[in-house]
Design an enzyme around this catalytic site. Sequence first.
Site, PDB file in Angstrom:
ATOM      1  N   LYS A   9       2.604  10.075   1.139  1.00 46.38           N
ATOM      2  CA  LYS A   9       0.711  10.053   0.934  1.00 46.38           C
ATOM      3  C   LYS A   9       0.543   8.668   0.734  1.00 46.38           C
ATOM      4  CE  LYS A   9      -2.449  11.027  -2.763  1.00 46.38           C
ATOM      5  NZ  LYS A   9      -3.439  11.085  -1.927  1.00 46.38           N
ATOM      6  N   ASN A 191       1.179   1.164   0.638  1.00 45.54           N
ATOM      7  CA  ASN A 191       2.453   0.730   0.946  1.00 45.54           C
ATOM      8  C   ASN A 191       3.156   0.602  -0.108  1.00 45.54           C
ATOM      9  OD1 ASN A 191       1.361  -0.165   3.687  1.00 45.54           O
ATOM     10  ND2 ASN A 191       0.231  -1.847   2.760  1.00 45.54           N
ATOM     11  N   ARG A 192       3.076   1.521  -1.098  1.00 48.95           N
ATOM     12  CA  ARG A 192       3.782   1.877  -2.393  1.00 48.95           C
ATOM     13  C   ARG A 192       3.641   0.302  -3.208  1.00 48.95           C
ATOM     14  NH1 ARG A 192       3.116   6.051  -0.567  1.00 48.95           N
ATOM     15  NH2 ARG A 192       4.548   7.717  -0.431  1.00 48.95           N
ATOM     16  N   LEU A 193       2.800  -0.495  -3.127  1.00 49.21           N
ATOM     17  CA  LEU A 193       2.840  -1.414  -3.946  1.00 49.21           C
ATOM     18  C   LEU A 193       1.728  -1.081  -4.977  1.00 49.21           C
ATOM     19  CD1 LEU A 193       2.717  -4.637  -1.232  1.00 49.21           C
ATOM     20  CD2 LEU A 193       4.701  -3.836  -2.895  1.00 49.21           C
ATOM     21  N   HIS A 194       2.045  -0.301  -5.758  1.00 48.39           N
ATOM     22  CA  HIS A 194       1.498   0.232  -6.876  1.00 48.39           C
ATOM     23  C   HIS A 194       1.066  -0.881  -8.019  1.00 48.39           C
ATOM     24  CE1 HIS A 194       2.133   3.924  -4.593  1.00 48.39           C
ATOM     25  NE2 HIS A 194       3.410   3.828  -5.345  1.00 48.39           N
TER      26      HIS A 194
END
Length: 214
Positions: A9, A191-194
Amino acid sequence: MKDLSNYRKSYEKSELLENQIPEDPINLFHRWFYEAEELNAAEEVNAMTVTTIGLDGFPKARVVLLKKFNEEGFIFYTNYNSEKGKAILNNPNVCLSFFWPTVERQIIIKGIAEKTAENISDNYFASRPDGSKLGAIVSPQSEVIPNREFLEENLKQLEKEWEGKEILRPAHWGGFLVRPVEVEFWQGRPNRLHDRIRYQLTNEYDWKIERLSP
């Protein structure tokens, strides 16, 4: 074995930046909670996972309902004789976590739990429907029971005993107040750079704010 490698997601709904946050994590929790409520981020926005260290030394997590929060901390209610209650009374270090998928947010709270004052537990118990009150009395929570009928028969007996009377809170049932010592806010980002912002309580009882790498 079912392969879940393609379950992915993209998180793109919001951001969490230092210039947008208050100095106190309770204020940010308040903001996020009511935003989640307004946006129907979960069927029960006040559902949270409570993790304790059991008497057997293992951590255990379960979902309970948050019933109140303020500048002191977070309150939920349970049976003090339950597995959860005994674990907390033995080791008050607990973790609370909220996940609201619709708004792509998570909050993780480390805190120290203590019993609420008896009048607070009394007042909340009095606000519950009679069925819930009797359920709290009839259930020997976490204990092994022979079957479903055991509960149902005991409930019928209690209904007769309390018919026409005010149902009083049993001494083994009440609230826990979790005073936070660390609160982490997680906002999903592409991009999973939360975004991860952590508040830690200092020895001076103010909050140290840091950004964590995702």
